[in-house]
Design a protein around this motif. Structure first.
Motif, PDB file in Angstrom:
ATOM      1  N   LYS A  16      -3.624  12.675   3.320  1.00 50.13           N
ATOM      2  CA  LYS A  16      -5.065  12.447   3.173  1.00 50.13           C
ATOM      3  C   LYS A  16      -5.269  11.387   2.097  1.00 50.13           C
ATOM      4  O   LYS A  16      -5.118  11.662   0.904  1.00 50.13           O
ATOM      5  CB  LYS A  16      -5.804  13.719   2.794  1.00 50.13           C
ATOM      6  CG  LYS A  16      -5.807  14.788   3.879  1.00 50.13           C
ATOM      7  CD  LYS A  16      -4.648  15.719   3.721  1.00 50.13           C
ATOM      8  CE  LYS A  16      -4.699  16.883   4.701  1.00 50.13           C
ATOM      9  NZ  LYS A  16      -3.524  17.777   4.597  1.00 50.13           N
ATOM     10  N   ILE A  17      -5.575  10.187   2.532  1.00 48.91           N
ATOM     11  CA  ILE A  17      -5.725   9.052   1.624  1.00 48.91           C
ATOM     12  C   ILE A  17      -7.064   8.382   1.915  1.00 48.91           C
ATOM     13  O   ILE A  17      -7.370   8.056   3.062  1.00 48.91           O
ATOM     14  CB  ILE A  17      -4.587   8.028   1.822  1.00 48.91           C
ATOM     15  CG1 ILE A  17      -3.215   8.695   1.647  1.00 48.91           C
ATOM     16  CG2 ILE A  17      -4.742   6.863   0.851  1.00 48.91           C
ATOM     17  CD1 ILE A  17      -2.056   7.794   2.040  1.00 48.91           C
ATOM     18  N   TYR A  18      -7.858   8.182   0.872  1.00 42.45           N
ATOM     19  CA  TYR A  18      -9.161   7.528   1.013  1.00 42.45           C
ATOM     20  C   TYR A  18      -9.183   6.312   0.086  1.00 42.45           C
ATOM     21  O   TYR A  18      -9.160   6.453  -1.132  1.00 42.45           O
ATOM     22  CB  TYR A  18     -10.286   8.486   0.632  1.00 42.45           C
ATOM     23  CG  TYR A  18     -10.341   9.749   1.458  1.00 42.45           C
ATOM     24  CD1 TYR A  18     -11.192   9.845   2.569  1.00 42.45           C
ATOM     25  CD2 TYR A  18      -9.570  10.856   1.130  1.00 42.45           C
ATOM     26  CE1 TYR A  18     -11.251  11.008   3.321  1.00 42.45           C
ATOM     27  CE2 TYR A  18      -9.627  12.025   1.887  1.00 42.45           C
ATOM     28  CZ  TYR A  18     -10.471  12.091   2.978  1.00 42.45           C
ATOM     29  OH  TYR A  18     -10.530  13.243   3.736  1.00 42.45           O
ATOM     30  N   ILE A  19      -9.218   5.122   0.680  1.00 38.47           N
ATOM     31  CA  ILE A  19      -9.182   3.885  -0.096  1.00 38.47           C
ATOM     32  C   ILE A  19     -10.503   3.143   0.048  1.00 38.47           C
ATOM     33  O   ILE A  19     -11.005   2.951   1.159  1.00 38.47           O
ATOM     34  CB  ILE A  19      -8.027   2.979   0.369  1.00 38.47           C
ATOM     35  CG1 ILE A  19      -6.676   3.658   0.114  1.00 38.47           C
ATOM     36  CG2 ILE A  19      -8.078   1.624  -0.347  1.00 38.47           C
ATOM     37  CD1 ILE A  19      -5.498   2.913   0.707  1.00 38.47           C
ATOM     38  N   SER A  20     -11.061   2.741  -1.086  1.00 40.14           N
ATOM     39  CA  SER A  20     -12.265   1.905  -1.108  1.00 40.14           C
ATOM     40  C   SER A  20     -11.997   0.716  -2.018  1.00 40.14           C
ATOM     41  O   SER A  20     -11.836   0.890  -3.236  1.00 40.14           O
ATOM     42  CB  SER A  20     -13.464   2.708  -1.626  1.00 40.14           C
ATOM     43  OG  SER A  20     -14.590   1.860  -1.819  1.00 40.14           O
ATOM     44  N   ASP A  21     -11.898  -0.474  -1.433  1.00 42.63           N
ATOM     45  CA  ASP A  21     -11.520  -1.667  -2.182  1.00 42.63           C
ATOM     46  C   ASP A  21     -10.188  -1.431  -2.895  1.00 42.63           C
ATOM     47  O   ASP A  21      -9.178  -1.247  -2.250  1.00 42.63           O
ATOM     48  CB  ASP A  21     -12.632  -2.069  -3.149  1.00 42.63           C
ATOM     49  CG  ASP A  21     -13.898  -2.503  -2.421  1.00 42.63           C
ATOM     50  OD1 ASP A  21     -13.831  -2.737  -1.197  1.00 42.63           O
ATOM     51  OD2 ASP A  21     -14.951  -2.602  -3.054  1.00 42.63           O
ATOM     52  N   GLN A  22     -10.169  -1.359  -4.215  1.00 41.67           N
ATOM     53  CA  GLN A  22      -8.925  -1.121  -4.955  1.00 41.67           C
ATOM     54  C   GLN A  22      -8.781   0.337  -5.417  1.00 41.67           C
ATOM     55  O   GLN A  22      -7.740   0.720  -5.941  1.00 41.67           O
ATOM     56  CB  GLN A  22      -8.860  -2.035  -6.185  1.00 41.67           C
ATOM     57  CG  GLN A  22      -8.744  -3.520  -5.857  1.00 41.67           C
ATOM     58  CD  GLN A  22      -7.450  -3.858  -5.140  1.00 41.67           C
ATOM     59  OE1 GLN A  22      -6.386  -3.355  -5.480  1.00 41.67           O
ATOM     60  NE2 GLN A  22      -7.535  -4.724  -4.133  1.00 41.67           N
ATOM     61  N   SER A  23      -9.845   1.141  -5.235  1.00 46.74           N
ATOM     62  CA  SER A  23      -9.807   2.545  -5.648  1.00 46.74           C
ATOM     63  C   SER A  23      -9.203   3.397  -4.547  1.00 46.74           C
ATOM     64  O   SER A  23      -9.359   3.103  -3.359  1.00 46.74           O
ATOM     65  CB  SER A  23     -11.218   3.040  -5.963  1.00 46.74           C
ATOM     66  OG  SER A  23     -11.787   2.309  -7.025  1.00 46.74           O
TER      67      SER A  23
END
Length: 245
Positions: free
Chosen positions: A88-95
């Protein structure tokens, strides 16, 4: 690095998603209903076409996937499937949020999930890219099979015995836009046409009677733009969207 739990977990995820400018990448095996998804992720991924939107899931367990949501994801961005996926990985831009929580209402409101928020994580982005390369493309036929097999994620269906612990964020984010009449070509003609459509629409139906009428009509246009082109082309009319100048 920040360790998150409970209400802070979903609030932090929503915050980084609302701040996204160019990338939203998600790896998750369980995908819940669209109403809950919009509260968990917000709607920036749906409305901002400049954002690179990617989803990796595992369609072999199609009972874990809400059919309406996966269809929306498919029409909005890119969706791939990876057998045995559990990350479960949630990436937003660099976060990046790495968590135990699936993308479901149950996970973020009824389960004791934890997560680690990384504000700058090249390693997490690289890991997602590796998973993306291993995963297989999904097509419309596959999405249709999921729709026939199930309508609601099994995690959502089996959650009745669990007590609600946390709340999802609101999906209402009012945006203030300052415009002048002379910014638009033939402004008054547009206003007249809109009022005419508004009258016809109101005489046909109201879905959100407690909301302003223009808000509901904007929701209709959003639906037509993002979700209904294939249906309209097949059953009603052909619409050409000015996606590029």
């Amino acid at each position: 690095m920040e360790i998150l739990y409970g209400q802070n977990l979903v609030n932090a995820l929503r915050k980084i998603m609302d701040a996204s400018e160019y990338r939203i990448w998600i790896s998750v095996p369980y995908i819940g209903g669209l109403i809950s998804i919009k509260k968990i992720l917000g709607e920036r991924w749906l409305n901002n076409q400049r954002i690179d939107f990617k989803i990796i899931t595992d369609i072999e367990n199609n009972s874990a996937i809400d059919s309406q949501t996966i269809a929306t994801f498919y029409h909005r961005g890119e969706v791939k499937t990876l057998l045995g996926l559990h990350a479960k990985i949630y990436i937003s831009d660099q976060s990046c949020l790495i968590t135990s929580a699936n993308l479901t209402n149950t996970a973020f409101t009824k389960r004791h999930e934890v997560g680690i928020l990384l504000n700058q994580s090249k390693e997490a982005i690289k890991l997602f890219e590796e998973l993306w390369e291993k995963a297989e493309d999904m097509n419309l036929e596959t999405v249709s099979k999921i729709k026939k097999a199930t309508t609601k994620s099994v995690e959502e269906s089996d959650s009745r015995r669990l007590k609600q612990l946390w709340n999802l964020p609101s999906n209402e984010n009012p945006v203030k836009i300052n415009v002048k009449e002379n910014q638009y070509i033939d402004y008054f003609r547009i206003v007249a046409d809109f009022k005419n459509f508004e009258t016809k629409y109101e005489s046909t139906q109201r879905i959100w009677s407690n909301k302003p009428l223009f808000f509901e009509i904007d929701g209709l246009f959003n639906y037509l733009y993002h979700h209904a082109p294939e249906f309209l082309q097949k059953h009603i009319i052909t619409i050409k969207y000015p996606l590029e100048n």
